[in-house]
Design a protein around this motif. Structure first.
Motif: not given
Lengths: 323, 323
Positions: B148-154, B205-210, B275-278
């Motif tokens: 689930g990692a996407r460009p822009g993620d931390l 639970g906090a919504g990490v992408s990967a 995602s930075p917003d999370r």
């Protein structure tokens, strides 16, 4: 990183079956839609103990590792689902052999409707293959356990016994004149035991009171059922159904045929008990699953298995324990 | 039959936890009430490869075998449930050692709320311990995957890295002046890795992408996330949080501290993207699970991990692969 390439090559050989597996190999863990009650068993085979690479092909090893694990699901009457496979590979066991092993395992998985949903590949000092299988059931009451045998029940067994033990003796070089087809079948039964999955579900559905798969042999496995149930399985040895050629092999090995059949394991037939009023239902269920049953004894009060010879004399169990 | 006695002794040491396990060890298979989505992983450790009996006690081996398997459930964010344990024991490994191994494993099971619901004990040419763990989740969307990692993620990581690798060097006899407590902690991190189960659930639970657990080291595991996600994790090596003593051990071994931390495995911390917003939600979740996070990079377009040195130069990944 050769290990990662081998893992990738293995994953390319595996196919998903059914729609329960949401994520198979390739992530940290497999993700599977649970179907009610999970029935799980782990089984391990090791070179020099459960097989020998001198007589078993890598494909045989893969078949046997999965077959033995699935046989536990058969003995519960569970519907097979997923398998998780660990390969511990010694340095002399190459990638080609590892893939052949996986092919043998995957072929049985395909015939059994099983998805290999995860695995691990590691180096080790010996070839050790560990397989965890999960099956599914709607209701725990629909499964067959080891502890339900009651005095008055009949003792039944599926198929014909002693084949795997006779096959092992032949592989070990025993000199015995046998029809080539009979010899081949005995050896095959040792190399590639077949889990009785359909039969196990049929017998559990027909209401057997207890069930176990014959991995250690009738003597030891009847003892397991007896100890778990707090009752005594009396087994009439001369009534054991013998596979073709077992009598000849036993005589060549200077052993009694019924002793060979009761003491040698790996037949992976099903041993069960059932109330006499369900005998007919059980026979019909077996017949619809394409299996023949033998009636080999009855359950009496007690807490240990008893083996009876032709004269009805109880024999010492010790001599029959799985070697 | 000594094997059967050992199995009975092992079963007496195991305790059921929670009410999901309807049948534990002792039947053909365990019977477990499925709780929605099953998350399953199998992991194997072998003497001379993942541990050495010369430096690991049997209890350490039991801990490590279960800990490593549970770490995969942590990386999915699954609630741990049951474990199935296969012990392949060489002839020199006695029953007392086997029971000590089980005690080490069971102690971690107790702390983790895990029930050892089944197992197998066999002879083998080498000590090989294989553990299958099953965790449970309500919803597959609540789990964290590798893709689930996407460009822009931390890119974030938990805890402090390099401890297990440094501990291994110390066990191997590296000469390095260290405070006794620091040395002991590094060795402990190698001998008894701690699965980050609570943290993994909090991060998922906090919504990490990967997410992935650091079994092979940041370099290799970032590569796994990159390849699975079809994106590029850029990791700034100088930002890797180092455990106390790692710098000193690395210098004594004539290695760069960040290279040691990135290349050595077995830390079993969690590497994730978000995602930075999370970011704030993830930091709060980690804090509530008692963990500290480090922010070590970002996801860009690409399909392979990139390791950046202090000057922002990309380093070759090959030199960082898990040895």
């Amino acid at each position: 990183v050769a290990e990662l390439e081998l893992i990738a090559a293995i994953e390319r050989r595996l196919r998903a079956r059914g729609d329960r597996v949401l994520r198979g190999p390739g992530d940290d863990a497999a993700v599977v839609r649970g179907g009610g009650i999970a029935v799980t068993s782990i089984d391990t085979v090791a070179d020099g103990v459960h097989f020998r690479l001198s007589t078993h092909s890598p494909s045989d090893v893969g078949h046997k590792a999965l077959g033995q694990a699935l046989s536990d699901l058969a003995a519960m009457g569970a519907r097979p689902g997923e398998a998780y496979v660990s390969l511990a590979l010694p340095s002399g066991f190459g990638d080609a052999e590892a893939l052949e092993l996986v092919d043998g395992l995957e072929a049985l998985a395909e015939r059994s409707g099983v998805t290999v949903a995860g695995g691990d590949v590691v180096g080790a000092g010996a070839l050790v293959v560990s397989v965890t299988v999960t099956g599914w059931a709607e209701d725990p009451a629909a499964l067959a356990y080891r502890d339900g045998a009651r005095p008055g029940d009949l003792v039944g067994v599926s198929g014909e016994l002693g084949a795997a033990g006779a096959g092992l003796l032949l592989l070990d070089g025993l000199d015995c004149a046998l029809d080539a087809g009979v010899r081949e079948e005995l050896v095959r039964r040792h190399l590639r035991p077949e889990p009785r999955l359909e039969l196990g579900r049929a017998l559990a559905g027909a209401g057997v009171s207890a069930m176990i798969d014959l991995s250690d042999g009738v003597a030891t496995d009847a003892e397991h059922l007896s100890a778990c149930s707090g009752a005594s399985l009396e087994v009439r040895l001369p009534d054991l159904p013998l596979a073709d050629g077992v009598t000849e092999v036993a005589r060549s090995a200077r052993r009694e045929p019924y002793e060979l059949a009761a003491a040698s394991g790996d037949d992976y037939e099903l041993l069960f008990t059932v109330s006499p009023d369900r005998r007919e239902a059980v026979e019909e269920a077996a017949s619809s699953a394409g299996a023949v049953l033998g009636w080999i004894g009855s359950v009496v009060a007690g807490d240990a298995a008893v083996l009876l010879d032709a004269s009805g004399t109880a024999l010492a169990l010790g001599g029959f324990e799985h070697r």
